[in-house]
Structures are given as structure tokens and as C-alpha cells.
Design an enzyme around this catalytic site. Structure first.
Site, PDB file in Angstrom:
ATOM      1  N   CYS A  58       0.840  -1.214   0.000  1.00 36.49           N
ATOM      2  CA  CYS A  58       0.000   0.000   0.000  1.00 36.49           C
ATOM      3  C   CYS A  58       0.867   1.253   0.000  1.00 36.49           C
ATOM      4  O   CYS A  58       0.544   2.242  -0.664  1.00 36.49           O
ATOM      5  CB  CYS A  58      -0.928   0.016   1.215  1.00 36.49           C
ATOM      6  SG  CYS A  58      -2.060  -1.377   1.249  1.00 36.49           S
ATOM      7  N   ARG A 141      -7.846  -4.529  -3.193  1.00 35.36           N
ATOM      8  CA  ARG A 141      -7.419  -3.359  -3.993  1.00 35.36           C
ATOM      9  C   ARG A 141      -8.407  -3.172  -5.142  1.00 35.36           C
ATOM     10  O   ARG A 141      -8.230  -3.722  -6.226  1.00 35.36           O
ATOM     11  CB  ARG A 141      -5.997  -3.573  -4.522  1.00 35.36           C
ATOM     12  CG  ARG A 141      -4.998  -3.788  -3.418  1.00 35.36           C
ATOM     13  CD  ARG A 141      -3.589  -4.005  -3.906  1.00 35.36           C
ATOM     14  NE  ARG A 141      -2.805  -4.600  -2.839  1.00 35.36           N
ATOM     15  CZ  ARG A 141      -2.274  -3.923  -1.822  1.00 35.36           C
ATOM     16  NH1 ARG A 141      -2.402  -2.623  -1.753  1.00 35.36           N
ATOM     17  NH2 ARG A 141      -1.597  -4.544  -0.882  1.00 35.36           N
TER      18      ARG A 141
END
Ligand code: BEZ
Length: 241
Positions: A58, A141
């Protein structure tokens, strides 16, 4: 035995689809409160989720996206991130990224786009960002492309373990805007400057004309014709300087 769809219905997970109106919500973000998608009318938006703050994949994604934000803004697209972490975790993580992390030549990266706090998972569930088979506690995601009228135009999902390709997100954005602006479709692996596909002939007469080669297009067969649109023309009509 319960099917995946039944499990999703039981835990209140919705799956918005391409062509649907983007589900509305109000949320607290690192840039103040937002009223989504209302306040983004007139712009494209990429709404994307990430699994958790203070995690390596991330962090690499946020640094990459923040470094490219201007490029997306110039194509009339705003970025909005989300994870099921709280506001103070978001703030602390973004401060760490700016102050401490140097990665692939990127440093002092300031994330200026809003990052939504979604501890209750309300927004993540509305957008189908929770995938219980992958994780019950973290959003996958997900990437939602929402057009200036608030319609979902494309959705891309990646698992927890794989960072997204931001060149592809930009390519998809420009491709969808090109399709709208020039009433064309785009072939496999299209990039600005490559030939575009003209709408398929809708009558025998048009099909015949196309095969005579009089029009400014190249036809591989009556149903598959392409023409040129230069990248300069795309830049002029779509991308702000
Ligand atoms: C990461 O961003 O590094 C990550 C987050 C959740 C699960 C696996 C990896």
C-alpha cells in the site's frame, strides 16, 4: 451449502456494476468531509481501496499514485482513496510516508488527495470492496472509474498481495475519455496515437462502402475498421496543459 452470492447478501456486501450510478455516501477523510459523488460532478473520479495503512504494498502504491496525481488531474480526474482504518491512522501513515520513506527515487511525497476513514466498512461494503474469501477485515485493492455524470464506467480488482499498475489506470482513463469524445472504441493494448476502431457498419450499404476503401479508414473486414487519431488531437481535446 451457501453460495458465495448468498454469503455476500448475508453480510450486506453489494457489488456495483459498470453502468450503475456510483453509490452515494458522506465520509470523513484526511482532507475533510466529502459528499460522494455529488461534489465530484463534472469530473472523472478514481475511487480506490487499499487493505491497510502502514503496509508495504500500500505504501508503494500511495507514493506512486500521489507522485502522478497532477497527471490524472490534468485529465480532469480526481483521486479518492479508502481503507477500513481510522482517520488518525491515515494521518500518521501519510506523515510517515512524507517524512521517512524514500522509494524508487520518490521522497517527500505528500498525499494531497482525500483518504476516507471507513472503520465501519459502510462504504467498502457498498462498493463491493470487501471480499470475504480474501479477507474479512481488509478491503481488497478495488478501483472504480466514475465519470462526470456519476456513472461507474470501469472496475478493476487486485488481491491483497499485488500492487496496481498505475500506467494502466491512466491508460484506461484516457481510453474511456477518447471513446466518449470521438465516438470510437479502442483495440487491445491501445495507447494514444495508435489507430482507433470506428463503430461497426450498421447496414449492408455501409458495409459495402467500407470495403471499397473510399473512406479514410483501414478495414480488415467489413466489421473491423480503424482510423487514425493523433496523440496531439487527444491531448488537445482531453488533456489540460
Ligand atoms: C501490503 O500492502 O503490503 C499488504 C496489505 C495486506 C495484506 C498483504 C500485503
Amino acid at each position: 451449502m451457501e453460495t458465495n452470492t448468498q454469503i455476500n447478501e448475508n453480510i450486506g456486501v453489494a457489488m456495483p456494476r459498470i453502468g450503475d450510478k456510483a453509490p452515494a455516501f458522506k465520509a470523513v477523510t484526511t482532507q475533510g468531509e466529502i459528499d460522494f459523488p455529488k461534489q465530484y460532478g463534472g469530473s472523472w473520479v478514481i475511487l480506490f481501496s487499499h487493505p491497510a495503512d502502514f503496509t508495504p504494498v500500500c505504501t508503494s502504491e500511495f507514493m506512486t499514485f500521489a507522485s502522478q496525481e497532477k497527471k490524472f488531474n490534468n485529465a480532469n480526474c480526481k483521486l479518492v482513496g479508502l481503507s477500513v482504518d481510522g482517520l488518525y491512522s491515515h494521518i500518521a501513515w501519510l506523515r510517515t510516508i512524507k517524512e521517512k520513506i524514500e522509494y524508487k527515487g520518490m521522497k517527500n511525497v505528500e498525499v494531497k488527495f482525500p483518504l476516507i476513514e471507513d472503520i465501519t466498512m459502510e462504504v467498502a461494503k457498498k462498493y463491493g470492496m470487501m471480499m470475504p474469501g480474501e479477507s474479512n477485515t481488509k478491503a481488497v485493492r478495488a478501483v472504480f472509474f466514475i465519470d462526470p455524470k456519476g456513472i461507474i464506467r470501469a472496475i478493476i480488482y487486485y488481491p491483497l498481495s499485488l500492487g496496481r499498475n498505475f500506467d494502466e489506470l491512466y491508460r484506461a482513463l484516457i481510453a474511456m475519455q477518447t471513446a466518449d469524445e470521438f465516438s470510437v472504441a479502442l483495440p487491445a493494448d491501445w495507447r494514444p496515437g495508435d489507430d482507433v476502431i470506428v463503430p461497426t457498419a450498421g447496414s449492408c450499404g455501409v458495409a459495402k462502402e467500407r470495403m471499397t476503401g473510399k473512406e479514410e479508414m483501414h478495414c480488415y473486414d467489413w466489421f473491423f475498421c480503424t482510423k487514425k487519431i493523433s496523440s496531439e488531437e487527444i491531448n488537445q481535446r482531453i488533456i489540460k496543459k
